[in-house]
Design a protein around this motif. Structure first.
Motif, PDB file in Angstrom:
ATOM      1  N   LEU A  27     -59.937  19.635 -36.983  1.00  0.00           N
ATOM      2  CA  LEU A  27     -59.839  20.659 -35.949  1.00  0.00           C
ATOM      3  C   LEU A  27     -61.144  21.436 -35.926  1.00  0.00           C
ATOM      4  N   ALA A  28     -61.717  21.598 -34.765  1.00  0.00           N
ATOM      5  CA  ALA A  28     -62.954  22.368 -34.632  1.00  0.00           C
ATOM      6  C   ALA A  28     -62.633  23.703 -33.971  1.00  0.00           C
ATOM      7  N   PHE A  29     -63.162  24.762 -34.518  1.00  0.00           N
ATOM      8  CA  PHE A  29     -62.990  26.098 -33.956  1.00  0.00           C
ATOM      9  C   PHE A  29     -64.367  26.676 -33.691  1.00  0.00           C
ATOM     10  N   PHE A  30     -64.553  27.232 -32.515  1.00  0.00           N
ATOM     11  CA  PHE A  30     -65.827  27.820 -32.147  1.00  0.00           C
ATOM     12  C   PHE A  30     -65.607  29.279 -31.784  1.00  0.00           C
ATOM     13  N   TYR A  31     -66.478  30.116 -32.267  1.00  0.00           N
ATOM     14  CA  TYR A  31     -66.428  31.533 -31.932  1.00  0.00           C
ATOM     15  C   TYR A  31     -67.754  31.899 -31.306  1.00  0.00           C
ATOM     16  N   ASN A  32     -67.709  32.390 -30.095  1.00  0.00           N
ATOM     17  CA  ASN A  32     -68.922  32.812 -29.408  1.00  0.00           C
ATOM     18  C   ASN A  32     -68.856  34.322 -29.208  1.00  0.00           C
ATOM     19  N   PRO A  33     -69.720  35.055 -29.893  1.00  0.00           N
ATOM     20  CA  PRO A  33     -69.725  36.501 -29.688  1.00  0.00           C
ATOM     21  C   PRO A  33     -70.227  36.848 -28.290  1.00  0.00           C
TER      22      PRO A  33
END
Length: 88
Positions: A27-33
């Protein structure tokens, strides 16, 4: 994490051991501020004897930097370091 911690905590390299007897799920999780918020070392981790290793940069500037240079693996974070931080 390396930038925020001023290199006190290093990023780990992701490695996978293949097991042909079992299925594997990733599972890939991306967080973009928010694009205009500066990303820089946490102030409490910067001192005269431990100067900031990374200059402040917005997420938009970071994305442009990566797009301009292309993927660099773990050296991507190293290339963000401020030139004045590492002169000895």
């Amino acid at each position: 994490m390396e930038v925020l911690s001023n290199a006190n905590y290093k990023s780990v390299e992701h490695r996978v051991i293949v097991n042909s007897a079992h299925e594997r799920v990733s599972l890939a999780f991306f967080y973009n501020p928010k694009s205009d918020i500066p990303i820089e070392p946490i102030k409490d981790l910067v001192a005269p004897d431990k100067p900031a290793l990374y200059p402040p940069m917005t997420f938009d500037e970071y994305r442009l930097f990566i797009r301009t240079r292309g993927p660099q693996g773990k050296s991507q974070v190293e290339s963000l370091k401020s030139p004045r931080c590492c002169s000895s």
